[in-house]
Design an enzyme around this catalytic site. Structure first.
Site, short mmCIF file in Angstrom:
data_model
loop_
_atom_site.label_atom_id
_atom_site.label_comp_id
_atom_site.label_asym_id
_atom_site.label_seq_id
_atom_site.Cartn_x
_atom_site.Cartn_y
_atom_site.Cartn_z
N ASN A 1 52.69 4.81 54.17
CA ASN A 1 53.27 4.64 55.72
C ASN A 1 54.64 3.64 55.49
O ASN A 1 55.05 4.43 53.90
CB ASN A 1 52.79 3.17 56.58
CG ASN A 1 52.25 2.16 55.67
OD1 ASN A 1 53.44 1.20 55.65
ND2 ASN A 1 51.09 1.89 54.90
N ASP B 1 44.40 1.73 57.24
CA ASP B 1 43.27 1.43 58.09
C ASP B 1 42.23 2.13 57.53
O ASP B 1 41.30 2.60 57.81
CB ASP B 1 43.44 1.03 59.79
CG ASP B 1 44.41 -0.03 59.92
OD1 ASP B 1 43.76 -0.44 59.39
OD2 ASP B 1 45.13 0.71 60.64
N LYS C 1 45.25 19.18 42.30
CA LYS C 1 46.13 19.57 43.55
C LYS C 1 45.30 20.58 43.96
O LYS C 1 45.22 21.96 43.49
CB LYS C 1 47.25 19.74 42.46
CG LYS C 1 48.31 20.02 43.24
CD LYS C 1 49.90 20.63 43.30
CE LYS C 1 50.42 21.19 44.03
NZ LYS C 1 51.23 22.02 43.50
N ASP D 1 39.02 -4.48 55.72
CA ASP D 1 40.31 -4.88 56.18
C ASP D 1 39.72 -6.49 55.34
O ASP D 1 39.28 -7.43 55.61
CB ASP D 1 39.21 -5.56 57.86
CG ASP D 1 40.94 -5.95 58.80
OD1 ASP D 1 42.11 -7.10 57.87
OD2 ASP D 1 41.06 -6.01 59.58
N ILE D 2 40.94 -6.23 54.31
CA ILE D 2 41.31 -7.01 53.73
C ILE D 2 41.46 -8.85 54.45
O ILE D 2 40.75 -9.95 53.96
CB ILE D 2 42.71 -7.21 52.86
CG1 ILE D 2 42.73 -5.35 51.75
CG2 ILE D 2 42.89 -8.10 52.11
CD1 ILE D 2 43.74 -5.02 51.43
N PHE E 1 49.61 -11.11 59.89
CA PHE E 1 51.06 -10.07 60.64
C PHE E 1 50.49 -8.97 61.11
O PHE E 1 49.74 -8.11 61.21
CB PHE E 1 52.18 -9.35 59.57
CG PHE E 1 52.91 -10.24 58.96
CD1 PHE E 1 52.52 -11.27 57.83
CD2 PHE E 1 54.14 -10.10 59.24
CE1 PHE E 1 53.69 -11.94 57.73
CE2 PHE E 1 55.14 -11.12 58.81
CZ PHE E 1 54.94 -12.65 57.64
N LYS F 1 44.43 -9.95 67.64
CA LYS F 1 44.12 -9.81 66.09
C LYS F 1 44.08 -10.73 65.27
O LYS F 1 42.72 -11.26 64.41
CB LYS F 1 45.21 -9.19 65.47
CG LYS F 1 45.06 -7.74 65.69
CD LYS F 1 46.34 -7.21 64.64
CE LYS F 1 46.66 -5.72 65.19
NZ LYS F 1 47.54 -4.62 64.76
N LYS G 1 40.34 -11.58 63.95
CA LYS G 1 39.94 -12.15 62.69
C LYS G 1 40.26 -13.52 62.19
O LYS G 1 40.56 -13.64 60.80
CB LYS G 1 41.42 -10.99 62.10
CG LYS G 1 41.63 -9.94 61.63
CD LYS G 1 42.40 -8.60 61.24
CE LYS G 1 42.66 -7.61 61.52
NZ LYS G 1 43.98 -6.86 60.21
N1 CTP Z 1 44.93 -5.62 57.14
C1 CTP Z 1 44.91 -6.14 56.10
N2 CTP Z 1 43.58 -4.93 54.80
C2 CTP Z 1 43.47 -3.74 56.20
C3 CTP Z 1 44.83 -3.74 57.67
C4 CTP Z 1 45.56 -4.59 57.86
O1 CTP Z 1 44.27 -7.17 55.61
N3 CTP Z 1 43.05 -2.89 55.82
C5 CTP Z 1 46.61 -7.06 57.03
C6 CTP Z 1 47.97 -6.73 57.23
O2 CTP Z 1 48.12 -7.28 56.06
C7 CTP Z 1 48.51 -7.16 58.61
C8 CTP Z 1 47.04 -7.06 59.79
O3 CTP Z 1 45.74 -6.67 59.35
O4 CTP Z 1 48.17 -8.88 58.88
C9 CTP Z 1 47.36 -6.37 60.32
O5 CTP Z 1 46.72 -6.52 61.03
P1 CTP Z 1 45.41 -4.96 61.59
O6 CTP Z 1 44.14 -5.29 63.22
O7 CTP Z 1 45.37 -3.88 60.62
O8 CTP Z 1 46.83 -3.70 62.23
P2 CTP Z 1 47.26 -2.74 62.10
O9 CTP Z 1 46.55 -1.77 61.18
O10 CTP Z 1 48.60 -1.88 63.15
O11 CTP Z 1 45.76 -1.48 63.47
P3 CTP Z 1 46.09 -2.02 64.23
O12 CTP Z 1 45.70 -0.46 65.31
O13 CTP Z 1 44.91 -2.25 65.03
O14 CTP Z 1 47.08 -2.28 65.47
#
Ligand code: CTP
Length: 413
Positions: free
Chosen positions: A212, A281, A291, A308-309, A325, A339, A343
């Site tokens: 990303n 995600d 490859k 989801d960390i 964030f 969120k 979370k």
């Molecule tokens: N985060 C995480 N581990 C993941 C995904 C996200 O720790 N696998 C954390 C990011 O560091 C950030 C927050 O979760 O602090 C973002 O939330 P999230 O719901 O995952 O946002 P998006 O990835 O943008 O997903 P969405 O499609 O729900 O908007």
């Protein structure tokens, strides 16, 4: 001692045209007494009040006055000065300079240095009380404050013009003390803070990945601000080419799974967790060892969810203070609140990604950001600013909520 915080610090002292400029001679001395290295930048107006020679003698460095002086630029140009500075203090700051800073002008050396610097910026206004109270001045000050400028003073009292009122520059000792306090901030002194930053790369094969646009800048700025606030920082970073801010431990990872492992390994020894990384995600369900070769048929890649960390950290015991964030392109507040709730976060910093109303890039891959902070019983807007300035505001906010929470726990124990 607070003043020790200035020891070894590089301070640019900006002096603008005002009678209070004579006090800046004493200020230069006191800053050096406190162990700071001082470089003086004077506006043309300032040189009408005190000579550069005075400041050269007192600071022990050549005085900088011209933006377009070839000789001076060769010695240390505005960009080098901007980089050299650990902090910039403009004392006295005239109404004119405040207006020019608010406009983002860069047509003299001092304003150009301010615009080019990522260091904390402080102004010590000094002017006639009517000028001080004028709506134009007050609105300019509001603009600067929103951009993260610190403001020291002014004080009230007898003025050089013979009148009495608000607009006197603070006394030298107060200015030295206020400047030193920028280096505290001590608000997270000794607190262990774990921060994730940057993108993750999820491999498709040895040469391709799903990634990303995150640059990692916001997370790195937050790490630096936490360090400046006295925290012991561990920074877990996804791929990127940012250099590590001074004086912190850095762990490099590539994938969401590696970031998860690293965070889980570290989290127990930290009191605050800030999840600034743009973690993928989804990842390819399988990643090819060789490859992939192109074929005529279409290619589908099956994706599976990553861990989801952030959600995982908020269920660990002992549980740190957890900050997430939310990068959103629409429905910023509602999505962020979901969120925060889902979370179980202590605070969420929501930012819009994409273009702002002036069609500038904000958020990902940009120098700028704006944050909407939401916590279970409140919210606050941090206006658009450079990421380092915004990060400092965010950290002082986190420190406040974290310290409050600790105090409440103590009271109920
Ligand atoms: N985060 C995480 N581990 C993941 C995904 C996200 O720790 N696998 C954390 C990011 O560091 C950030 C927050 O979760 O602090 C973002 O939330 P999230 O719901 O995952 O946002 P998006 O990835 O943008 O997903 P969405 O499609 O729900 O908007």
């Amino acid at each position: 001692m607070r003043m020790n915080r200035l020891n070894g610090k590089h301070i640019i002292l900006g002096i603008t045209g005002g009678i209070a400029a004579y006090k800046s001679a004493e200020l230069t001395r006191r800053l050096r007494d406190a162990g700071a290295q001082v470089r003086v930048v004077m506006t043309r107006g300032a040189t009408e009040f005190v000579t550069p020679l005075t400041f050269q003698a007192l600071s022990g460095n050549p005085v900088h006055t011209d933006l377009l002086d070839e000789k001076a630029e060769a010695g240390m140009g505005h960009i080098e000065l901007a980089r050299w500075a650990d902090a910039i203090l403009i004392a006295p700051a005239s109404a004119n300079t405040i207006a020019r800073l608010a406009q983002g002008r860069a047509d003299d050396l001092l304003t150009a240095v301010c615009l080019a610097s990522k260091a904390p910026l402080a102004i010590a206004p000094a002017m006639n009380h009517v000028m001080w109270h004028d709506v134009a001045t007050q609105s300019n000050l509001g603009t600067l404050q929103q951009r993260g400028y610190h403001q020291f003073g002014p004080a009230s009292g007898a003025q050089a013009c013979g009148e009495t009122g608000e607009g006197r520059m603070l006394e030298v000792a107060e200015l030295v003390d206020s400047l030193a306090s920028l280096f505290k901030s001590g608000a997270l002194q000794g607190v262990n803070v774990l921060i994730t930053a940057g993108p993750t790369y999820e491999p498709i094969d040895p040469v391709r990945f799903i990634g990303n646009r995150s640059s990692g800048r916001m997370g790195f700025a937050v790490a630096q601000a936490a360090r400046e606030a006295g925290a012991n920082v561990t920074l877990i970073s996804g791929p990127g080419d940012l250099s590590t801010p001074e004086d912190m431990r850095r762990i490099d990872v590539e994938t969401a799974a590696q970031m998860y492992d690293a965070v889980m390994h570290e989290v127990h020894s930290n009191q605050v967790f800030i999840s600034a990384a743009a973690v993928a995600d989804y990842r390819p369900k399988t990643s090819s060892e060789q490859k992939l070769k192109k074929q005529d048929a279409e290619l589908s890649i099956e994706l599976e969810r990553t861990e989801d960390i952030l959600a995982a950290v908020s269920t660990t015991t002992p549980r740190p203070f957890v900050v997430g964030f939310a990068a959103e392109t629409e429905n910023l507040e509602a999505n962020a609140r979901t969120k925060l709730h889902n979370k179980s976060l202590d605070l969420i910093a929501a930012n819009r990604v994409g273009k702002n109303e002036n069609a500038q890039d904000i958020g990902f891959n940009s120098e700028y950001n704006a944050l909407h902070l939401i916590w279970p019983d409140g919210e606050q807007q941090l206006e658009q600013a450079r990421k380092p300035a915004l990060a400092r505001q965010l950290i002082s906010f986190i420190a406040r909520l974290y310290n409050q929470q600790k105090q409440n726990e103590k009271n109920t124990a």
